[in-house]
Scaffold this motif. Structure first.
Motif, PDB file in Angstrom:
ATOM      1  N   ALA A  87      88.525  31.075   0.430  1.00  0.00           N
ATOM      2  CA  ALA A  87      87.362  31.273   1.316  1.00  0.00           C
ATOM      3  C   ALA A  87      86.144  31.736   0.525  1.00  0.00           C
ATOM      4  O   ALA A  87      85.011  31.346   0.819  1.00  0.00           O
ATOM      5  CB  ALA A  87      87.712  32.294   2.402  1.00  0.00           C
ATOM      6  N   ALA A 130      95.129  27.306   2.714  1.00  0.00           N
ATOM      7  CA  ALA A 130      94.465  28.562   2.346  1.00  0.00           C
ATOM      8  C   ALA A 130      95.252  29.187   1.196  1.00  0.00           C
ATOM      9  O   ALA A 130      96.453  29.429   1.326  1.00  0.00           O
ATOM     10  CB  ALA A 130      94.424  29.502   3.541  1.00  0.00           C
ATOM     11  N   GLU A 164      94.477  33.424   2.120  1.00  0.00           N
ATOM     12  CA  GLU A 164      93.887  34.014   3.319  1.00  0.00           C
ATOM     13  C   GLU A 164      94.797  34.073   4.533  1.00  0.00           C
ATOM     14  O   GLU A 164      94.474  34.745   5.518  1.00  0.00           O
ATOM     15  CB  GLU A 164      92.597  33.259   3.666  1.00  0.00           C
ATOM     16  N   ALA A 210      96.789  39.584   4.076  1.00  0.00           N
ATOM     17  CA  ALA A 210      95.442  39.201   4.511  1.00  0.00           C
ATOM     18  C   ALA A 210      95.318  39.207   6.034  1.00  0.00           C
ATOM     19  O   ALA A 210      94.263  39.564   6.572  1.00  0.00           O
ATOM     20  CB  ALA A 210      95.093  37.816   3.978  1.00  0.00           C
ATOM     21  N   ASN A 215      88.609  35.219   7.225  1.00  0.00           N
ATOM     22  CA  ASN A 215      88.573  34.272   6.101  1.00  0.00           C
ATOM     23  C   ASN A 215      89.426  33.037   6.374  1.00  0.00           C
ATOM     24  O   ASN A 215      89.052  31.918   6.016  1.00  0.00           O
ATOM     25  CB  ASN A 215      89.044  34.967   4.819  1.00  0.00           C
ATOM     26  N   ALA A 216      90.582  33.263   6.990  1.00  0.00           N
ATOM     27  CA  ALA A 216      91.449  32.118   7.314  1.00  0.00           C
ATOM     28  C   ALA A 216      90.748  31.205   8.316  1.00  0.00           C
ATOM     29  O   ALA A 216      90.766  29.971   8.175  1.00  0.00           O
ATOM     30  CB  ALA A 216      92.774  32.610   7.881  1.00  0.00           C
TER      31      ALA A 216
END
Ligand code: G3I
Length: 447
Positions: free
Chosen positions: A62, A83, A86, A91, A103-104
């Protein structure tokens, strides 16, 4: 049979020469696409999509989505995204009961808005656990793990094509045992419990087991994972796919039986995915072999490289990826794209040429060495046939088997006739400095 011992009868030479003239004529016209010629897509994702709807993806961070050099390559080349960190447990649930998906979500949004499929990585893993989870054990940990699977899979429901439900649960080495971890100590059934929870939370996602060092079919770890998947299929545990991470290094290199591994897992009734591909120093041969092996197995749904540029890699000092730090394509990129473009999607059939035809010839890429590679061709629709194969010079066919070959005067066009030894023939091609070109079928004629 060697080329030198091939039938060099005059009339056959003449027919082959006529075939070459036809090729030349068509080429001169300019825009005619020969039957059976694989199309030449110009990006990895587009080419993979043409090979039976496969994907070619990359791990994405990200933090790099603000880097336009990075996103330019991402958006141009790839049609699948994982990802890199993330969606991991630390996370997404840094404090117990507090989920963070920012972020994911950014990665998922970036990918899906551009038509890229998303792989979720990963719901249950011994590594990258947040501190609170590392300190848990027993029933409390089992319940926390299941709650994590449920909450995260529910958050992303409908957006994830494949989940790495469980990651890296087996030991390396000869034991074939499960890896010791706090999750394993909650009971041997923790893996299937995670899969059942994931299925319930997102019934439409494909559920994968993902691991490294399960590439060599002879390794105890590969066999152990195979037995687990077999057992899950036998008992109705919901598993749809196996991910081979395929981090190839000096210690764990591309194995010549990789295709056997892929097809053996597939034969259990699961799809196979190459999920984290990177290869020390990015050798063209190994990259090409991985692509050819995936294309040869119908249930191999796609390949994900573990980062875009060498500078994005978790082991950047080994320069294992397809783009250099400046974002330029490396030779491995060209090899991968050529292999995809020349590949067999589980069917690159020829259509009958005018005035002939009556059969279909399908190319299967074979083993590749530093200086040469094998190709086999399977004919269907006729028991006696002749197949015209065109080679790009300076490549040259150096040997053939299971057919009677004749050649045009240039030596670049081979007409292979059935010789009673079956419907599959093969040949070895010397690269002679051109490692990316691959043979094309020009026609298949019955009789
Ligand atoms: O973002 C922080 C940064 O703020 C901090 O200053 C720095 C200091 O250590 O760490 C940064 O986080 C690192 C993170 O990568 C992002 O770069 C973590 O320490 C580091 O542990 C983490 O490494 C990741 C690794 O998994 C962790 O296990 C790699 O990026 C990631 O590529 C790697 O991916 C794994 C797959 O998930 C599973 N298969 C193997 C593969 C390679 O190890």
């Amino acid at each position: 049979m060697s080329r030198d011992s091939a039938d060099t009868g005059r009339s056959r030479r003449l027919r082959a020469a006529l075939a070459l003239s036809a090729v030349g004529l068509l080429a001169a016209v300019g825009t005619v696409v020969l039957p059976g010629t694989a199309s030449a897509a110009s990006t990895l994702g587009a080419s993979a999509a043409e090979r039976g709807g496969r994907y070619f993806g990359t791990a994405v961070a990200a933090s790099r989505l603000n880097d336009s050099a990075y996103t330019t390559i991402l958006n141009r080349e790839f049609n699948q995204v994982t990802a890199e960190n993330e969606m991991k447990i630390d996370a997404t649930q840094p404090q117990q009961g507090q989920f963070t998906f920012g972020n994911a979500d950014r990665i998922v949004q970036h990918a899906r808005s551009r038509g890229m499929q998303v792989r979720g990585h990963t719901l249950a893993w011994h590594s990258q656990q947040p501190g609170w989870m590392q300190n848990m054990s027993g029933t409390a940990l089992r319940n926390a793990m299941l709650n994590h699977v449920t909450q995260v899979a529910t958050h992303f429901r409908g957006q994830i094509a494949w989940w790495d439900v469980v990651n890296e649960a087996f030991q390396d080495g000869s034991s074939g045992a499960r890896r010791d971890s706090n999750l394993q100590r909650t009971g041997n059934d923790w893996i299937e419990a995670a899969f059942r929870a994931a299925r319930q939370a997102d019934p439409n996602a494909q559920l994968c087991y993902n691991d490294y060092n399960i590439d060599n079919w002879n390794d105890a770890k590969t066999q152990a994972v195979y037995r687990m998947v077999q057992d899950f299929k036998n008992r109705g545990v919901p598993i749809d796919c196996v991910g081979l991470q395929s981090h190839f290094t000096g210690g764990s290199n591309y194995p010549s039986n990789y295709r056997t591994t892929l097809s053996s897992f597939a034969a259990l009734g699961v799809d196979v995915h190459i999920t984290e591909l990177d290869i020390r120093n990015a050798p063209t041969d190994a990259y090409r072999n991985v692509v050819n092996d995936c294309l040869a197995v119908a249930r191999c749904k796609g390949i994900t490289v573990w980062g875009i540029r060498d500078s994005d890699s978790w082991r950047s000092s080994e320069s294992p990826l397809l783009f250099n730090g400046s974002g330029n394509k490396k030779p491995a990129y060209d090899a991968v794209l050529a292999a995809l473009n020349n590949g067999n999607p589980g069917g690159n059939p020829t259509t009958p040429p005018p005035g002939g035809g009556g059969c279909t010839a399908t190319i299967t890429p074979g083993q590749v060495w530093g200086d040469r590679y094998n190709t086999s061709v399977t004919v269907s629709g006729a028991s006696t046939w002749s197949v015209v194969v065109t080679i790009t010079p300076p490549q040259k066919i150096s040997g053939t088997w299971s057919g009677n070959p004749t050649w045009d005067s240039s030596g670049n066009v081979m007409t292979m006739r059935s010789n009673g030894s079956g419907n599959t023939f093969g040949f070895t091609t010397m690269m002679n400095g051109n490692s990316s070109a691959r043979p094309q079928i020009t026609s298949c004629t019955a009789g």
